[in-house]
Write a protein that holds these residues in place. Sequence first.
Motif, mmCIF file in Angstrom:
data_model
loop_
_atom_site.group_PDB
_atom_site.id
_atom_site.type_symbol
_atom_site.label_atom_id
_atom_site.label_comp_id
_atom_site.label_asym_id
_atom_site.label_seq_id
_atom_site.Cartn_x
_atom_site.Cartn_y
_atom_site.Cartn_z
ATOM 1 N N ALA A 1 0.817 -1.207 0.000
ATOM 2 C CA ALA A 1 0.000 0.000 0.000
ATOM 3 C C ALA A 1 0.854 1.261 0.000
ATOM 4 O O ALA A 1 0.398 2.327 -0.410
ATOM 5 N N ALA A 2 2.085 1.134 0.444
ATOM 6 C CA ALA A 2 3.018 2.266 0.448
ATOM 7 C C ALA A 2 3.923 2.257 -0.773
ATOM 8 O O ALA A 2 4.881 3.036 -0.838
ATOM 9 N N GLY A 3 3.635 1.374 -1.737
ATOM 10 C CA GLY A 3 4.434 1.309 -2.955
ATOM 11 C C GLY A 3 5.678 0.460 -2.840
ATOM 12 O O GLY A 3 6.574 0.552 -3.681
ATOM 13 N N ILE A 4 5.745 -0.396 -1.809
ATOM 14 C CA ILE A 4 6.952 -1.189 -1.557
ATOM 15 C C ILE A 4 6.673 -2.668 -1.819
ATOM 16 O O ILE A 4 5.844 -3.269 -1.131
ATOM 17 N N PRO A 5 7.354 -3.286 -2.768
ATOM 18 C CA PRO A 5 7.265 -4.742 -2.913
ATOM 19 C C PRO A 5 8.251 -5.400 -1.954
ATOM 20 O O PRO A 5 9.387 -4.942 -1.816
ATOM 21 N N VAL A 6 7.843 -6.459 -1.278
ATOM 22 C CA VAL A 6 8.782 -7.101 -0.353
ATOM 23 C C VAL A 6 9.841 -7.906 -1.110
ATOM 24 O O VAL A 6 10.890 -8.228 -0.543
ATOM 25 N N THR A 7 9.580 -8.249 -2.373
ATOM 26 C CA THR A 7 10.604 -8.859 -3.225
ATOM 27 C C THR A 7 10.591 -8.150 -4.572
ATOM 28 O O THR A 7 9.589 -7.555 -4.974
ATOM 29 N N HIS A 8 11.720 -8.222 -5.264
ATOM 30 C CA HIS A 8 11.813 -7.652 -6.607
ATOM 31 C C HIS A 8 12.938 -8.362 -7.350
ATOM 32 O O HIS A 8 14.037 -8.546 -6.801
ATOM 33 N N ARG A 9 12.635 -8.765 -8.570
ATOM 34 C CA ARG A 9 13.612 -9.548 -9.348
ATOM 35 C C ARG A 9 14.927 -8.782 -9.501
ATOM 36 O O ARG A 9 14.958 -7.621 -9.868
ATOM 37 N N GLY A 10 16.007 -9.474 -9.200
ATOM 38 C CA GLY A 10 17.331 -8.894 -9.320
ATOM 39 C C GLY A 10 17.753 -8.026 -8.152
ATOM 40 O O GLY A 10 18.876 -7.523 -8.126
ATOM 41 N N VAL A 11 16.845 -7.836 -7.179
ATOM 42 C CA VAL A 11 17.153 -6.980 -6.030
ATOM 43 C C VAL A 11 17.174 -7.790 -4.736
ATOM 44 O O VAL A 11 18.101 -7.696 -3.946
ATOM 45 N N THR A 12 16.140 -8.575 -4.518
ATOM 46 C CA THR A 12 16.086 -9.382 -3.292
ATOM 47 C C THR A 12 15.403 -10.703 -3.571
ATOM 48 O O THR A 12 14.404 -10.750 -4.285
ATOM 49 N N HIS A 13 15.960 -11.758 -3.007
ATOM 50 C CA HIS A 13 15.420 -13.102 -3.205
ATOM 51 C C HIS A 13 14.775 -13.669 -1.946
ATOM 52 O O HIS A 13 14.401 -14.829 -1.921
ATOM 53 N N GLU A 14 14.686 -12.856 -0.901
ATOM 54 C CA GLU A 14 14.027 -13.343 0.300
ATOM 55 C C GLU A 14 13.454 -12.173 1.081
ATOM 56 O O GLU A 14 13.891 -11.033 0.940
ATOM 57 N N PHE A 15 12.425 -12.494 1.858
ATOM 58 C CA PHE A 15 11.959 -11.529 2.849
ATOM 59 C C PHE A 15 11.617 -12.295 4.112
ATOM 60 O O PHE A 15 11.180 -13.439 4.070
ATOM 61 N N VAL A 16 11.857 -11.636 5.248
ATOM 62 C CA VAL A 16 11.665 -12.248 6.561
ATOM 63 C C VAL A 16 10.726 -11.367 7.371
ATOM 64 O O VAL A 16 10.891 -10.140 7.402
ATOM 65 N N VAL A 17 9.737 -11.987 7.987
ATOM 66 C CA VAL A 17 8.800 -11.271 8.848
ATOM 67 C C VAL A 17 9.146 -11.589 10.297
ATOM 68 O O VAL A 17 9.218 -12.765 10.679
ATOM 69 N N VAL A 18 9.361 -10.560 11.087
ATOM 70 C CA VAL A 18 9.848 -10.734 12.457
ATOM 71 C C VAL A 18 8.916 -10.027 13.435
ATOM 72 O O VAL A 18 8.507 -8.886 13.198
ATOM 73 N N SER A 19 8.593 -10.697 14.515
ATOM 74 C CA SER A 19 7.801 -10.088 15.573
ATOM 75 C C SER A 19 8.699 -9.246 16.478
ATOM 76 O O SER A 19 9.778 -9.696 16.896
ATOM 77 N N GLY A 20 8.232 -8.052 16.778
ATOM 78 C CA GLY A 20 9.001 -7.177 17.654
ATOM 79 C C GLY A 20 8.412 -7.054 19.041
ATOM 80 O O GLY A 20 8.645 -6.058 19.723
ATOM 81 N N HIS A 21 7.673 -8.069 19.479
ATOM 82 C CA HIS A 21 7.015 -7.947 20.784
ATOM 83 C C HIS A 21 7.985 -8.086 21.946
ATOM 84 O O HIS A 21 7.654 -7.734 23.081
ATOM 85 N N VAL A 22 9.202 -8.610 21.677
ATOM 86 C CA VAL A 22 10.252 -8.614 22.702
ATOM 87 C C VAL A 22 11.535 -8.079 22.079
ATOM 88 O O VAL A 22 11.769 -8.261 20.879
ATOM 89 N N PRO A 23 12.399 -7.418 22.843
ATOM 90 C CA PRO A 23 13.637 -6.847 22.296
ATOM 91 C C PRO A 23 14.654 -7.936 21.960
ATOM 92 O O PRO A 23 14.530 -9.084 22.408
ATOM 93 N N PRO A 24 15.688 -7.600 21.187
ATOM 94 C CA PRO A 24 16.669 -8.601 20.751
ATOM 95 C C PRO A 24 17.381 -9.331 21.885
ATOM 96 O O PRO A 24 17.729 -10.502 21.749
ATOM 97 N N ASP A 25 17.620 -8.659 22.997
ATOM 98 C CA ASP A 25 18.368 -9.290 24.084
ATOM 99 C C ASP A 25 17.478 -9.946 25.130
ATOM 100 O O ASP A 25 17.954 -10.402 26.174
#
Length: 419
Positions: free
Chosen positions: A297-321
């Motif tokens: 909806a913001a004009g962003i594809p999560v993948t695009h040929r020749g640019v990225t071959h993967e996308f990862v969805v991550v929950s941010g409900h807890v911090p990295p540490d």
Amino acid sequence: MPNTSDVAQDQPTGDPNYLVGLDLHGRRVVVVGGGTVAQRRLGLLIASGADVQVVSRAVTPAVEAMAAAGQLTVALRDYVDGDLDGAWYAIACTNEPETNAAVVSEATRRRIFCVRADTARLGTAVTPATARYDTLTLGVLASGQHRRSAAVRTALLEALQSGVVTDDSTPITPGVALVGGGPGDPDLITVRGRRLLARAQLVVADRLAPPELLAELGPEVDVVDAAKIPYGRAMAQEAINTVLIDGVRAGKFVVRLKGGDPYVFGRGYEEVEACVAAGVPVTVVPGVASPIAVPAAAGIPVTHRGVTHEFVVVSGHVPPDHPDSLVDWPALARLRGTVVLMMAVERIEQFASALLAGGRSAETPATVVQEGTRRTQRVLRADLGTIAARVRAEGIRPPAIVVIGPTAGFAITSPLDAH
């Protein structure tokens, strides 16, 4: 025998067509022509279980793919008299009027109903504007006015889907449906989701479920706000499970309406497990998932040929540490594709720092979309090195999705977004 023009002249004024449903399962249907007109008609014929043969000098890639998948057969040649032998139904849809007329002539001689796509009144059958809803098949004819029949068909379908028109003949069976409401725009719920919501007797809604969908419900429908179920945060899920199960045991059809998709950080499977353990019938209706739809909806594809071959969805409900974190942040930082962070605004500084520490460039594009797909959508574009400060300065708040990676710098908006 009269020719086809004689037949057309003898027809009464008005719409003389007799609307009927044909059982074509296992029966031979011949389609003469393999272009885009034929392609539009083949899907429903295949779905009906018909034995479809296409006769055409050439076919579209889509028709070729149907043949390769074994859904129909193709004879790459000219039509010849005799091709309708053994057929129950025929469609003439070439771009050659003389060929279409010859197909109708053979069909008339063999007493096979035949649609002539280029000039409907010269055939012996007309294809209605159709739609499927639950176990209903809708068909609309408008004396050859195809746009009118299509418009009426669509209006009827939307009325059924929205609950404006109801089919009370089908008994409602108690059970639970976990319905994904989509990312926020009420138009993005699936057709099946809207249909089940229109039949609900009890709705248990998340705070991120599109509120406009609840406004469509009748006054007799009980609505429970899952965000306000008592017993505190730790007991909330157990309390929600109890409401669902108790509703079914009271004889109701219950819709658990969620934002996005029930299985993408929606705890949907926990609710399925609870229903199964209680012996309650439950079904899951997938929804348009926010981590893909909101960037789009913001004009962003999560993948695009020749640019990225993967996308990862991550929950941010807890911090990295945090000891409960299951995310390998150093490995995530080494990826070159797209990272989509959900529920990450409150801890954006920590997530950005973890990715930078793991090796992601500070110049990596980063975009935050707040209240994506809604009229109130906001888009903040920055880079990984500055995104946290920009979020605080601009007052970005949940619900928001963070997109990090090369495609996060893309910004093409479809002209259809204005409608």
